[in-house]
Design an enzyme around this catalytic site. Structure first.
Site, mmCIF file in Angstrom:
data_model
loop_
_atom_site.group_PDB
_atom_site.id
_atom_site.type_symbol
_atom_site.label_atom_id
_atom_site.label_comp_id
_atom_site.label_asym_id
_atom_site.label_seq_id
_atom_site.Cartn_x
_atom_site.Cartn_y
_atom_site.Cartn_z
ATOM 1 N N CYS A 86 52.684 40.583 35.490
ATOM 2 C CA CYS A 86 51.478 40.094 35.079
ATOM 3 C C CYS A 86 51.886 38.767 33.127
ATOM 4 C CB CYS A 86 51.086 41.275 33.842
ATOM 5 S SG CYS A 86 49.534 40.453 32.736
ATOM 6 N N HIS A 87 51.605 38.157 33.578
ATOM 7 C CA HIS A 87 51.933 36.547 32.487
ATOM 8 C C HIS A 87 52.237 37.510 31.257
ATOM 9 C CE1 HIS A 87 51.194 32.636 33.131
ATOM 10 N NE2 HIS A 87 52.357 32.458 31.273
ATOM 11 N N THR A 88 51.096 38.350 30.736
ATOM 12 C CA THR A 88 51.508 38.494 29.637
ATOM 13 C C THR A 88 52.915 39.331 29.058
ATOM 14 O OG1 THR A 88 49.623 39.930 29.412
ATOM 15 C CG2 THR A 88 50.595 40.581 28.019
ATOM 16 N N HIS A 108 54.078 46.455 32.802
ATOM 17 C CA HIS A 108 52.895 47.343 32.180
ATOM 18 C C HIS A 108 52.036 47.471 33.542
ATOM 19 C CE1 HIS A 108 52.020 42.917 31.095
ATOM 20 N NE2 HIS A 108 49.926 43.617 31.619
ATOM 21 N N GLU A 109 51.798 46.908 34.600
ATOM 22 C CA GLU A 109 51.013 46.594 35.541
ATOM 23 C C GLU A 109 51.961 47.956 37.057
ATOM 24 O OE1 GLU A 109 48.544 43.312 36.474
ATOM 25 O OE2 GLU A 109 49.876 43.433 37.979
ATOM 26 N N CYS A 138 43.160 58.270 23.350
ATOM 27 C CA CYS A 138 43.364 59.004 22.661
ATOM 28 C C CYS A 138 42.681 60.838 22.799
ATOM 29 C CB CYS A 138 43.855 59.130 21.557
ATOM 30 S SG CYS A 138 42.288 59.382 20.542
ATOM 31 N N CYS A 141 39.050 59.390 18.866
ATOM 32 C CA CYS A 141 39.164 58.892 17.829
ATOM 33 C C CYS A 141 37.819 57.655 17.981
ATOM 34 C CB CYS A 141 40.033 57.307 18.017
ATOM 35 S SG CYS A 141 39.789 56.316 19.172
ATOM 36 N N CYS A 144 37.605 55.766 21.111
ATOM 37 C CA CYS A 144 37.579 56.695 22.295
ATOM 38 C C CYS A 144 35.762 56.796 22.417
ATOM 39 C CB CYS A 144 37.713 57.182 22.425
ATOM 40 S SG CYS A 144 40.141 57.186 23.065
ATOM 41 N N CYS A 152 40.952 52.322 21.515
ATOM 42 C CA CYS A 152 41.408 53.176 20.815
ATOM 43 C C CYS A 152 42.396 53.038 19.063
ATOM 44 C CB CYS A 152 42.373 53.778 21.929
ATOM 45 S SG CYS A 152 43.284 55.895 21.506
ATOM 46 N N ARG A 156 45.474 51.684 20.608
ATOM 47 C CA ARG A 156 45.485 50.399 21.283
ATOM 48 C C ARG A 156 46.677 49.274 21.723
ATOM 49 N NH1 ARG A 156 41.753 47.687 16.823
ATOM 50 N NH2 ARG A 156 40.759 49.749 17.067
ATOM 51 N N CYS A 216 46.980 46.604 35.477
ATOM 52 C CA CYS A 216 46.631 45.520 34.510
ATOM 53 C C CYS A 216 45.515 44.272 35.117
ATOM 54 C CB CYS A 216 47.664 45.036 33.647
ATOM 55 S SG CYS A 216 47.096 43.769 32.585
ATOM 56 N N ARG A 411 50.318 37.981 42.818
ATOM 57 C CA ARG A 411 50.843 38.713 42.179
ATOM 58 C C ARG A 411 52.057 39.181 42.791
ATOM 59 N NH1 ARG A 411 49.303 38.811 37.549
ATOM 60 N NH2 ARG A 411 48.423 39.566 36.861
HETATM 61 P P1 NAD Z 1 48.849 33.436 35.983
HETATM 62 O O1 NAD Z 1 49.552 32.634 34.581
HETATM 63 O O2 NAD Z 1 48.581 34.402 37.001
HETATM 64 O O3 NAD Z 1 47.019 32.792 35.593
HETATM 65 C C1 NAD Z 1 47.026 31.670 34.293
HETATM 66 C C2 NAD Z 1 46.443 30.162 35.359
HETATM 67 O O4 NAD Z 1 45.369 29.776 34.021
HETATM 68 C C3 NAD Z 1 47.365 29.647 35.439
HETATM 69 O O5 NAD Z 1 46.979 29.812 37.283
HETATM 70 C C4 NAD Z 1 47.381 27.985 34.993
HETATM 71 O O6 NAD Z 1 47.226 26.824 36.055
HETATM 72 C C5 NAD Z 1 45.904 28.219 34.622
HETATM 73 N N1 NAD Z 1 45.744 27.261 33.443
HETATM 74 C C6 NAD Z 1 46.434 27.177 32.304
HETATM 75 N N2 NAD Z 1 45.937 26.763 31.378
HETATM 76 C C7 NAD Z 1 45.376 26.129 31.683
HETATM 77 C C8 NAD Z 1 43.720 25.038 31.263
HETATM 78 N N3 NAD Z 1 43.882 24.016 30.242
HETATM 79 N N4 NAD Z 1 43.046 25.415 31.649
HETATM 80 C C9 NAD Z 1 42.808 25.806 33.498
HETATM 81 N N5 NAD Z 1 43.607 26.326 33.429
HETATM 82 C C10 NAD Z 1 44.610 26.606 33.054
HETATM 83 O O7 NAD Z 1 48.207 34.704 34.583
HETATM 84 P P2 NAD Z 1 47.575 36.005 35.028
HETATM 85 O O8 NAD Z 1 49.013 37.031 34.833
HETATM 86 O O9 NAD Z 1 46.791 35.776 35.395
HETATM 87 O O10 NAD Z 1 47.123 35.894 33.733
HETATM 88 C C11 NAD Z 1 45.971 35.185 32.684
HETATM 89 C C12 NAD Z 1 45.736 35.627 31.668
HETATM 90 O O11 NAD Z 1 44.974 36.757 31.201
HETATM 91 C C13 NAD Z 1 47.128 34.894 30.185
HETATM 92 O O12 NAD Z 1 46.829 35.147 29.584
HETATM 93 C C14 NAD Z 1 47.541 37.144 30.201
HETATM 94 O O13 NAD Z 1 48.724 37.255 29.008
HETATM 95 C C15 NAD Z 1 45.775 37.319 29.904
HETATM 96 N N6 NAD Z 1 45.678 38.587 30.055
HETATM 97 C C16 NAD Z 1 44.907 39.537 29.498
HETATM 98 C C17 NAD Z 1 44.510 40.895 29.946
HETATM 99 C C18 NAD Z 1 43.642 41.159 28.101
HETATM 100 O O14 NAD Z 1 43.387 42.210 28.685
HETATM 101 N N7 NAD Z 1 43.240 40.580 27.682
HETATM 102 C C19 NAD Z 1 44.955 41.697 30.106
HETATM 103 C C20 NAD Z 1 46.042 41.263 31.558
HETATM 104 C C21 NAD Z 1 45.902 39.574 31.014
HETATM 105 ZN ZN ZN Z 2 48.915 42.412 31.590
HETATM 106 ZN ZN ZN Z 3 41.558 56.935 21.239
#
Ligand code: NAD
Ligand code: ZN
Ligand code: ZN
Length: 418
Positions: A86-88, A108-109, A138, A141, A144, A152, A156, A216, A411
Protein backbone atom coordinates in the site's frame (compact mmCIF):
# COMPACT_ATOMS: atom_id res chain seq x y z
CA UNK A 1 -30.76 3.66 -1.67
CA UNK A 2 -29.64 0.19 -2.67
CA UNK A 3 -30.17 -2.59 -0.17
CA UNK A 4 -26.44 -3.09 0.31
CA UNK A 5 -25.84 0.60 0.84
CA UNK A 6 -28.63 0.70 3.40
CA UNK A 7 -27.07 -2.29 5.12
CA UNK A 8 -23.66 -0.65 5.28
CA UNK A 9 -24.86 2.74 6.40
CA UNK A 10 -27.20 1.40 9.02
CA UNK A 11 -25.03 -1.50 10.09
CA UNK A 12 -25.15 -2.26 13.76
CA UNK A 13 -21.94 -2.44 15.73
CA UNK A 14 -22.06 -4.97 18.53
CA UNK A 15 -19.42 -4.39 21.18
CA UNK A 16 -16.50 -6.77 21.41
CA UNK A 17 -17.59 -10.14 22.70
CA UNK A 18 -18.64 -13.49 21.38
CA UNK A 19 -21.31 -11.51 19.51
CA UNK A 20 -18.52 -10.33 17.28
CA UNK A 21 -18.66 -13.22 14.91
CA UNK A 22 -22.03 -14.74 15.72
CA UNK A 23 -23.70 -13.11 12.70
CA UNK A 24 -21.41 -15.08 10.37
CA UNK A 25 -22.45 -18.66 9.86
CA UNK A 26 -18.88 -19.87 9.35
CA UNK A 27 -17.73 -18.40 12.67
CA UNK A 28 -18.95 -21.28 14.77
CA UNK A 29 -18.92 -23.95 12.07
CA UNK A 30 -16.68 -27.00 11.92
CA UNK A 31 -14.41 -25.03 9.56
CA UNK A 32 -12.92 -23.35 12.62
CA UNK A 33 -10.29 -25.42 14.43
CA UNK A 34 -11.34 -27.12 17.70
CA UNK A 35 -11.49 -24.55 20.50
CA UNK A 36 -10.04 -26.94 23.06
CA UNK A 37 -6.78 -27.43 21.24
CA UNK A 38 -5.36 -23.94 21.00
CA UNK A 39 -1.72 -25.10 20.67
CA UNK A 40 0.56 -25.65 17.70
CA UNK A 41 3.90 -27.49 17.63
CA UNK A 42 5.75 -24.16 17.51
CA UNK A 43 3.66 -22.56 20.26
CA UNK A 44 5.86 -20.83 22.87
CA UNK A 45 9.02 -21.19 20.75
CA UNK A 46 11.01 -18.58 18.87
CA UNK A 47 10.43 -19.09 15.14
CA UNK A 48 13.31 -18.42 12.73
CA UNK A 49 11.95 -17.35 9.34
CA UNK A 50 12.44 -15.02 6.39
CA UNK A 51 11.49 -11.36 6.54
CA UNK A 52 12.07 -8.44 4.18
CA UNK A 53 13.97 -5.92 6.29
CA UNK A 54 14.24 -2.21 5.45
CA UNK A 55 17.64 -1.21 6.82
CA UNK A 56 17.63 2.32 5.46
CA UNK A 57 15.15 4.80 4.00
CA UNK A 58 14.54 4.26 0.29
CA UNK A 59 17.00 1.33 -0.02
CA UNK A 60 15.77 -2.04 -1.38
CA UNK A 61 14.47 -4.42 1.28
CA UNK A 62 16.77 -7.33 2.15
CA UNK A 63 15.38 -10.81 2.76
CA UNK A 64 16.93 -11.79 6.10
CA UNK A 65 16.60 -14.64 8.54
CA UNK A 66 14.85 -13.14 11.57
CA UNK A 67 13.73 -14.60 14.87
CA UNK A 68 10.12 -14.06 15.81
CA UNK A 69 9.41 -14.29 19.55
CA UNK A 70 6.22 -15.93 20.84
CA UNK A 71 3.14 -13.74 21.34
CA UNK A 72 2.72 -12.14 24.79
CA UNK A 73 -0.53 -11.29 26.58
CA UNK A 74 -3.35 -10.41 24.15
CA UNK A 75 -1.05 -10.99 21.15
CA UNK A 76 -1.26 -13.48 18.31
CA UNK A 77 1.48 -14.87 16.08
CA UNK A 78 0.36 -15.47 12.53
CA UNK A 79 1.83 -17.15 9.48
CA UNK A 80 1.45 -14.61 6.69
CA UNK A 81 0.18 -16.22 3.47
CA UNK A 82 -0.20 -13.21 1.18
CA UNK A 83 0.64 -9.55 1.60
CA UNK A 84 0.45 -6.56 -0.72
CA UNK A 85 1.99 -3.13 -0.91
CA UNK A 86 0.00 0.00 0.00
CA UNK A 87 1.29 3.51 -0.56
CA UNK A 88 1.49 4.06 3.22
CA UNK A 89 4.30 1.44 3.39
CA UNK A 90 6.08 3.27 0.61
CA UNK A 91 5.83 6.70 2.32
CA UNK A 92 7.33 5.44 5.56
CA UNK A 93 9.98 3.44 3.72
CA UNK A 94 10.96 6.54 1.70
CA UNK A 95 10.71 8.54 4.97
CA UNK A 96 10.51 11.80 3.02
CA UNK A 97 8.54 14.09 5.31
CA UNK A 98 7.90 11.22 7.75
CA UNK A 99 9.85 10.27 10.86
CA UNK A 100 12.47 7.66 9.85
CA UNK A 101 12.54 4.52 11.99
CA UNK A 102 14.94 1.79 10.86
CA UNK A 103 15.65 -1.10 10.68
CA UNK A 104 12.00 -1.92 10.21
CA UNK A 105 9.72 -4.60 8.80
CA UNK A 106 6.96 -2.91 6.79
CA UNK A 107 3.70 -4.37 5.46
CA UNK A 108 0.13 -4.00 6.65
CA UNK A 109 -2.13 -5.33 3.89
CA UNK A 110 -2.21 -9.10 4.27
CA UNK A 111 -4.00 -12.33 5.12
CA UNK A 112 -2.67 -15.13 7.28
CA UNK A 113 -3.31 -18.04 9.63
CA UNK A 114 -3.05 -18.02 13.42
CA UNK A 115 0.03 -20.03 14.53
CA UNK A 116 -0.27 -19.41 18.28
CA UNK A 117 -1.96 -17.07 20.72
CA UNK A 118 -0.76 -15.32 23.87
CA UNK A 119 -2.33 -15.29 27.30
CA UNK A 120 -5.84 -13.87 27.47
CA UNK A 121 -6.69 -14.33 23.78
CA UNK A 122 -9.99 -16.18 23.73
CA UNK A 123 -11.66 -15.25 20.47
CA UNK A 124 -8.92 -16.36 18.07
CA UNK A 125 -7.60 -19.90 17.75
CA UNK A 126 -4.78 -21.76 16.08
CA UNK A 127 -5.69 -22.24 12.41
CA UNK A 128 -8.10 -19.30 12.18
CA UNK A 129 -7.78 -17.27 9.01
CA UNK A 130 -7.27 -13.58 9.79
CA UNK A 131 -6.81 -10.16 8.23
CA UNK A 132 -4.38 -7.89 10.11
CA UNK A 133 -5.42 -4.23 10.31
CA UNK A 134 -3.15 -1.24 11.00
CA UNK A 135 -5.69 0.26 13.37
CA UNK A 136 -7.30 -1.89 16.04
CA UNK A 137 -10.34 -2.35 18.18
CA UNK A 138 -9.83 -3.04 21.90
CA UNK A 139 -13.59 -3.16 22.49
CA UNK A 140 -13.37 -1.34 25.81
CA UNK A 141 -12.53 2.32 25.17
CA UNK A 142 -14.89 5.21 24.48
CA UNK A 143 -14.11 5.05 20.76
CA UNK A 144 -14.77 1.33 20.50
CA UNK A 145 -18.03 1.84 22.37
CA UNK A 146 -19.07 4.74 20.14
CA UNK A 147 -21.03 3.87 17.01
CA UNK A 148 -19.32 6.75 15.23
CA UNK A 149 -15.62 6.16 15.75
CA UNK A 150 -13.00 3.56 14.84
CA UNK A 151 -10.17 5.50 16.52
CA UNK A 152 -9.53 3.05 19.36
CA UNK A 153 -7.63 4.73 22.22
CA UNK A 154 -5.29 1.77 22.67
CA UNK A 155 -4.80 0.45 19.15
CA UNK A 156 -5.35 3.36 16.76
CA UNK A 157 -2.75 3.76 14.01
CA UNK A 158 0.61 4.96 15.30
CA UNK A 159 3.20 5.15 12.54
CA UNK A 160 5.97 6.17 14.95
CA UNK A 161 5.65 3.10 17.19
CA UNK A 162 8.11 0.30 16.44
CA UNK A 163 7.35 -1.95 19.44
CA UNK A 164 4.49 -3.91 21.00
CA UNK A 165 2.12 -2.31 23.51
CA UNK A 166 2.39 -4.89 26.30
CA UNK A 167 6.12 -4.54 27.08
CA UNK A 168 7.46 -1.85 24.73
CA UNK A 169 9.64 -4.45 22.98
CA UNK A 170 9.93 -5.77 19.45
CA UNK A 171 9.13 -9.43 18.69
CA UNK A 172 11.60 -9.42 15.76
CA UNK A 173 15.36 -9.71 16.08
CA UNK A 174 18.43 -10.59 14.05
CA UNK A 175 21.28 -11.97 16.18
CA UNK A 176 19.82 -10.20 19.19
CA UNK A 177 19.34 -6.81 17.44
CA UNK A 178 15.69 -5.76 17.61
CA UNK A 179 13.95 -4.82 14.35
CA UNK A 180 11.12 -2.29 14.50
CA UNK A 181 7.50 -3.18 13.79
CA UNK A 182 5.33 -1.03 11.49
CA UNK A 183 1.75 0.01 12.43
CA UNK A 184 1.47 -3.10 14.62
CA UNK A 185 1.34 -5.49 11.66
CA UNK A 186 4.74 -5.93 9.89
CA UNK A 187 3.44 -8.40 7.34
CA UNK A 188 6.57 -8.51 5.14
CA UNK A 189 7.65 -11.48 7.23
CA UNK A 190 6.72 -15.17 7.08
CA UNK A 191 5.60 -14.89 10.72
CA UNK A 192 4.57 -11.79 12.62
CA UNK A 193 3.14 -10.93 16.04
CA UNK A 194 0.05 -8.70 16.19
CA UNK A 195 -2.21 -7.47 19.00
CA UNK A 196 -5.38 -9.56 18.89
CA UNK A 197 -7.40 -6.33 18.63
CA UNK A 198 -5.79 -5.69 15.22
CA UNK A 199 -6.91 -9.02 13.71
CA UNK A 200 -10.24 -9.55 12.00
CA UNK A 201 -11.39 -13.16 11.79
CA UNK A 202 -11.85 -14.23 8.20
CA UNK A 203 -14.33 -16.56 6.59
CA UNK A 204 -12.08 -19.61 5.92
CA UNK A 205 -13.74 -20.07 2.53
CA UNK A 206 -12.53 -16.64 1.39
CA UNK A 207 -9.48 -16.86 -0.93
CA UNK A 208 -6.65 -15.24 1.02
CA UNK A 209 -4.72 -14.29 -2.13
CA UNK A 210 -7.58 -11.93 -3.00
CA UNK A 211 -9.19 -10.76 0.23
CA UNK A 212 -5.80 -9.69 1.60
CA UNK A 213 -6.40 -6.37 -0.21
CA UNK A 214 -9.39 -5.78 2.08
CA UNK A 215 -7.08 -5.51 5.06
CA UNK A 216 -6.26 -1.91 4.10
CA UNK A 217 -6.65 -0.15 0.76
CA UNK A 218 -9.91 -1.43 -0.64
CA UNK A 219 -11.85 -1.26 2.64
CA UNK A 220 -10.40 2.21 3.25
CA UNK A 221 -11.59 3.61 -0.09
CA UNK A 222 -14.91 1.79 -0.03
CA UNK A 223 -15.68 2.87 3.54
CA UNK A 224 -14.57 6.47 2.89
CA UNK A 225 -17.42 6.69 0.39
CA UNK A 226 -20.09 4.46 1.95
CA UNK A 227 -19.53 5.27 5.62
CA UNK A 228 -18.19 8.83 5.57
CA UNK A 229 -19.05 10.72 2.35
CA UNK A 230 -22.41 8.87 2.07
CA UNK A 231 -23.39 10.09 -1.40
CA UNK A 232 -27.09 9.97 -2.22
CA UNK A 233 -28.33 8.02 -5.22
CA UNK A 234 -27.89 10.06 -8.40
CA UNK A 235 -25.22 12.33 -6.93
CA UNK A 236 -21.95 13.50 -8.46
CA UNK A 237 -18.74 12.29 -6.80
CA UNK A 238 -15.13 13.36 -7.43
CA UNK A 239 -12.27 10.99 -6.59
CA UNK A 240 -8.76 12.44 -6.34
CA UNK A 241 -6.05 9.81 -6.93
CA UNK A 242 -6.86 6.72 -8.97
CA UNK A 243 -4.67 4.19 -7.18
CA UNK A 244 -6.31 1.22 -5.45
CA UNK A 245 -7.68 3.35 -2.59
CA UNK A 246 -9.23 5.94 -4.92
CA UNK A 247 -10.68 3.30 -7.23
CA UNK A 248 -12.19 1.55 -4.21
CA UNK A 249 -13.76 4.90 -3.29
CA UNK A 250 -15.14 5.02 -6.86
CA UNK A 251 -16.46 1.48 -6.39
CA UNK A 252 -18.26 2.75 -3.27
CA UNK A 253 -19.76 5.59 -5.31
CA UNK A 254 -20.97 3.10 -7.92
CA UNK A 255 -22.54 0.89 -5.21
CA UNK A 256 -24.22 3.98 -3.69
CA UNK A 257 -25.78 4.76 -7.07
CA UNK A 258 -23.80 7.90 -8.01
CA UNK A 259 -24.76 9.08 -11.50
CA UNK A 260 -21.42 10.71 -12.27
CA UNK A 261 -17.97 9.82 -10.92
CA UNK A 262 -15.16 12.21 -11.84
CA UNK A 263 -11.64 10.75 -11.52
CA UNK A 264 -8.71 13.15 -11.04
CA UNK A 265 -5.08 12.06 -11.37
CA UNK A 266 -1.78 13.51 -12.54
CA UNK A 267 -0.78 10.19 -14.12
CA UNK A 268 -2.58 9.78 -17.47
CA UNK A 269 -1.79 6.03 -17.46
CA UNK A 270 -4.31 5.68 -14.63
CA UNK A 271 -7.28 6.62 -16.81
CA UNK A 272 -7.40 3.46 -18.97
CA UNK A 273 -7.37 1.18 -15.92
CA UNK A 274 -9.91 3.37 -14.11
CA UNK A 275 -12.51 2.82 -16.85
CA UNK A 276 -13.24 -0.59 -15.30
CA UNK A 277 -14.40 1.17 -12.13
CA UNK A 278 -17.39 3.11 -13.40
CA UNK A 279 -15.60 6.45 -13.63
CA UNK A 280 -17.47 8.62 -16.10
CA UNK A 281 -15.14 11.64 -16.48
CA UNK A 282 -11.38 12.03 -16.22
CA UNK A 283 -9.49 15.17 -15.30
CA UNK A 284 -5.73 15.64 -15.31
CA UNK A 285 -4.97 18.87 -13.42
CA UNK A 286 -1.87 19.31 -15.60
CA UNK A 287 -4.08 19.82 -18.68
CA UNK A 288 -5.44 23.11 -17.32
CA UNK A 289 -3.99 26.49 -16.50
CA UNK A 290 -6.51 27.13 -13.72
CA UNK A 291 -7.01 25.31 -10.41
CA UNK A 292 -8.61 21.90 -10.78
CA UNK A 293 -11.36 22.84 -8.27
CA UNK A 294 -12.44 25.56 -10.70
CA UNK A 295 -12.44 23.09 -13.62
CA UNK A 296 -14.62 20.70 -11.63
CA UNK A 297 -17.01 23.46 -10.53
CA UNK A 298 -17.44 24.42 -14.20
CA UNK A 299 -18.11 20.79 -15.18
CA UNK A 300 -20.73 20.32 -12.48
CA UNK A 301 -22.70 23.54 -12.27
CA UNK A 302 -21.04 24.77 -9.09
CA UNK A 303 -19.34 21.75 -7.57
CA UNK A 304 -19.68 18.05 -6.82
CA UNK A 305 -21.94 16.66 -4.10
CA UNK A 306 -19.14 14.59 -2.58
CA UNK A 307 -15.39 14.32 -3.08
CA UNK A 308 -12.92 11.79 -1.75
CA UNK A 309 -9.19 12.53 -1.71
CA UNK A 310 -6.90 9.50 -2.01
CA UNK A 311 -3.50 10.97 -2.97
CA UNK A 312 -1.69 12.09 0.21
CA UNK A 313 -0.82 15.34 -1.62
CA UNK A 314 -1.76 18.49 0.33
CA UNK A 315 -2.72 20.48 -2.79
CA UNK A 316 -5.04 17.69 -3.91
CA UNK A 317 -6.58 17.73 -0.41
CA UNK A 318 -7.33 21.46 -0.68
CA UNK A 319 -8.72 21.04 -4.22
CA UNK A 320 -10.87 18.12 -3.08
CA UNK A 321 -12.43 20.34 -0.43
CA UNK A 322 -12.84 23.41 -2.58
CA UNK A 323 -14.50 21.52 -5.44
CA UNK A 324 -17.57 20.49 -3.44
CA UNK A 325 -20.82 22.37 -3.92
CA UNK A 326 -21.67 25.01 -1.33
CA UNK A 327 -24.73 24.33 0.78
CA UNK A 328 -24.32 20.54 0.95
CA UNK A 329 -20.97 19.35 -0.41
CA UNK A 330 -18.89 16.95 1.69
CA UNK A 331 -15.17 16.28 1.15
CA UNK A 332 -13.39 13.33 2.76
CA UNK A 333 -9.60 13.18 3.15
CA UNK A 334 -8.05 9.71 3.04
CA UNK A 335 -4.47 10.21 1.80
CA UNK A 336 -1.67 10.26 4.37
CA UNK A 337 0.08 13.66 4.18
CA UNK A 338 3.68 14.47 5.03
CA UNK A 339 4.20 15.25 8.72
CA UNK A 340 4.49 19.02 8.24
CA UNK A 341 1.72 19.52 5.68
CA UNK A 342 -0.76 22.28 6.60
CA UNK A 343 -4.27 22.47 5.17
CA UNK A 344 -5.13 26.05 4.13
CA UNK A 345 -8.43 27.28 2.83
CA UNK A 346 -10.53 30.40 3.29
CA UNK A 347 -12.94 29.96 6.23
CA UNK A 348 -15.71 31.32 4.00
CA UNK A 349 -15.55 27.99 2.14
CA UNK A 350 -16.76 26.33 5.34
CA UNK A 351 -19.23 29.08 6.25
CA UNK A 352 -20.79 28.46 2.85
CA UNK A 353 -21.90 25.11 4.24
CA UNK A 354 -19.32 22.78 2.89
CA UNK A 355 -18.17 19.95 5.15
CA UNK A 356 -14.61 18.65 5.49
CA UNK A 357 -14.02 15.21 6.98
CA UNK A 358 -11.20 12.70 7.21
CA UNK A 359 -11.00 9.00 7.90
CA UNK A 360 -8.73 6.11 8.69
CA UNK A 361 -9.73 2.72 7.37
CA UNK A 362 -12.98 4.08 5.93
CA UNK A 363 -14.45 4.38 9.41
CA UNK A 364 -14.80 0.59 9.57
CA UNK A 365 -14.28 -0.93 13.00
CA UNK A 366 -11.77 -3.55 11.92
CA UNK A 367 -12.95 -6.54 13.92
CA UNK A 368 -16.66 -5.79 13.96
CA UNK A 369 -17.11 -4.60 10.38
CA UNK A 370 -14.45 -6.26 8.22
CA UNK A 371 -16.15 -9.69 8.05
CA UNK A 372 -19.17 -8.02 6.39
CA UNK A 373 -16.91 -6.39 3.77
CA UNK A 374 -15.43 -9.84 3.06
CA UNK A 375 -18.99 -11.11 2.69
CA UNK A 376 -19.68 -8.38 0.12
CA UNK A 377 -16.88 -9.95 -1.95
CA UNK A 378 -18.10 -13.50 -1.29
CA UNK A 379 -21.64 -12.47 -2.33
CA UNK A 380 -20.28 -10.86 -5.52
CA UNK A 381 -21.39 -7.36 -4.50
CA UNK A 382 -17.79 -6.18 -4.52
CA UNK A 383 -15.21 -7.08 -7.17
CA UNK A 384 -11.61 -7.52 -6.06
CA UNK A 385 -9.95 -9.12 -9.08
CA UNK A 386 -9.75 -5.85 -10.98
CA UNK A 387 -7.64 -4.30 -8.20
CA UNK A 388 -5.03 -7.08 -8.42
CA UNK A 389 -2.81 -6.20 -11.36
CA UNK A 390 0.46 -7.94 -10.42
CA UNK A 391 1.74 -10.90 -8.42
CA UNK A 392 5.30 -11.61 -7.27
CA UNK A 393 6.97 -14.19 -5.02
CA UNK A 394 8.27 -12.93 -1.65
CA UNK A 395 11.84 -13.12 -2.93
CA UNK A 396 10.94 -10.40 -5.47
CA UNK A 397 9.16 -8.03 -3.07
CA UNK A 398 11.24 -5.07 -4.29
CA UNK A 399 9.48 -5.36 -7.66
CA UNK A 400 6.23 -4.36 -5.92
CA UNK A 401 7.97 -1.18 -4.70
CA UNK A 402 9.32 -0.45 -8.21
CA UNK A 403 5.83 -0.81 -9.71
CA UNK A 404 4.30 1.58 -7.19
CA UNK A 405 7.13 4.09 -7.60
CA UNK A 406 6.52 4.04 -11.37
CA UNK A 407 2.75 4.45 -10.84
CA UNK A 408 2.09 1.13 -12.60
CA UNK A 409 -0.77 -1.15 -11.66
CA UNK A 410 -2.94 -1.09 -8.56
CA UNK A 411 -2.19 -3.86 -6.12
CA UNK A 412 0.71 -6.30 -6.36
CA UNK A 413 0.13 -9.47 -4.33
CA UNK A 414 3.27 -10.86 -2.72
CA UNK A 415 3.03 -14.59 -2.14
CA UNK A 416 4.97 -15.75 0.91
CA UNK A 417 5.23 -19.36 -0.23
CA UNK A 418 6.56 -19.04 -3.79
P1 NAD B 1 -1.27 4.91 -5.13
O1 NAD B 1 0.11 5.41 -5.20
O2 NAD B 1 -1.56 3.58 -5.74
O3 NAD B 1 -2.28 5.99 -5.76
C1 NAD B 1 -2.18 7.37 -5.52
C2 NAD B 1 -2.58 8.10 -6.80
O4 NAD B 1 -2.66 9.52 -6.53
C3 NAD B 1 -1.58 7.93 -7.94
O5 NAD B 1 -2.25 7.45 -9.10
C4 NAD B 1 -1.01 9.34 -8.14
O6 NAD B 1 -0.67 9.61 -9.51
C5 NAD B 1 -2.17 10.21 -7.66
N1 NAD B 1 -1.77 11.56 -7.26
C6 NAD B 1 -0.70 11.94 -6.52
N2 NAD B 1 -0.69 13.29 -6.36
C7 NAD B 1 -1.80 13.76 -6.99
C8 NAD B 1 -2.35 15.05 -7.17
N3 NAD B 1 -1.76 16.14 -6.66
N4 NAD B 1 -3.50 15.17 -7.87
C9 NAD B 1 -4.11 14.09 -8.39
N5 NAD B 1 -3.63 12.81 -8.26
C10 NAD B 1 -2.48 12.67 -7.57
O7 NAD B 1 -1.64 4.90 -3.56
P2 NAD B 1 -2.81 4.09 -2.77
O8 NAD B 1 -2.21 2.85 -2.20
O9 NAD B 1 -4.04 4.04 -3.59
O10 NAD B 1 -3.00 5.09 -1.51
C11 NAD B 1 -3.57 6.37 -1.71
C12 NAD B 1 -3.39 7.22 -0.47
O11 NAD B 1 -4.19 6.73 0.60
C13 NAD B 1 -1.95 7.26 0.09
O12 NAD B 1 -1.69 8.57 0.58
C14 NAD B 1 -2.00 6.28 1.24
O13 NAD B 1 -0.98 6.54 2.20
C15 NAD B 1 -3.38 6.59 1.77
N6 NAD B 1 -4.02 5.59 2.62
C16 NAD B 1 -4.76 6.05 3.66
C17 NAD B 1 -5.44 5.18 4.47
C18 NAD B 1 -6.33 5.69 5.57
O14 NAD B 1 -6.81 4.87 6.36
N7 NAD B 1 -6.58 6.98 5.67
C19 NAD B 1 -5.35 3.79 4.24
C20 NAD B 1 -4.63 3.36 3.11
C21 NAD B 1 -3.95 4.26 2.32
ZN1 ZN C 1 -2.57 0.86 3.65
ZN1 ZN D 1 -10.62 0.70 21.86
Amino acid sequence: MTKMYQFLVQRSRPFLSQRFFSQFSWASSSLSPPLTNNMSTTSGLVIPCKAAVAWEAGKPLVIEKVEVAPPQAMEVRIKVKYTSLCHTDLYFWEAKGQTPLFPRIFGHEAAGIVESVGEGVTDLHVGDHVLPVFTGECGECAHCKSEESNMCDLLRIDTERGVMHSDGKSRFSINGTPINHFVGTSTFSEYTVIHSGCLAKLNPLAPMDKVCVLSCGISTGLGATLNVAKPKKGSTVAVFGLGAVGLAAAEGARIAGASRIIGIDLNPNRFEEAKKFGITDFVNPQDYDRPVQQVIAEMTNGGVDRSIECTGNINAMISAFECVHDGWGVAVLVGVPTKDAVFMTKPINLLNERTLKGTFFGNYKPRTDLPSVVDMYMNKKLELDKFITHRVPFSEINKAFDLMLRGEGLRCIISMED
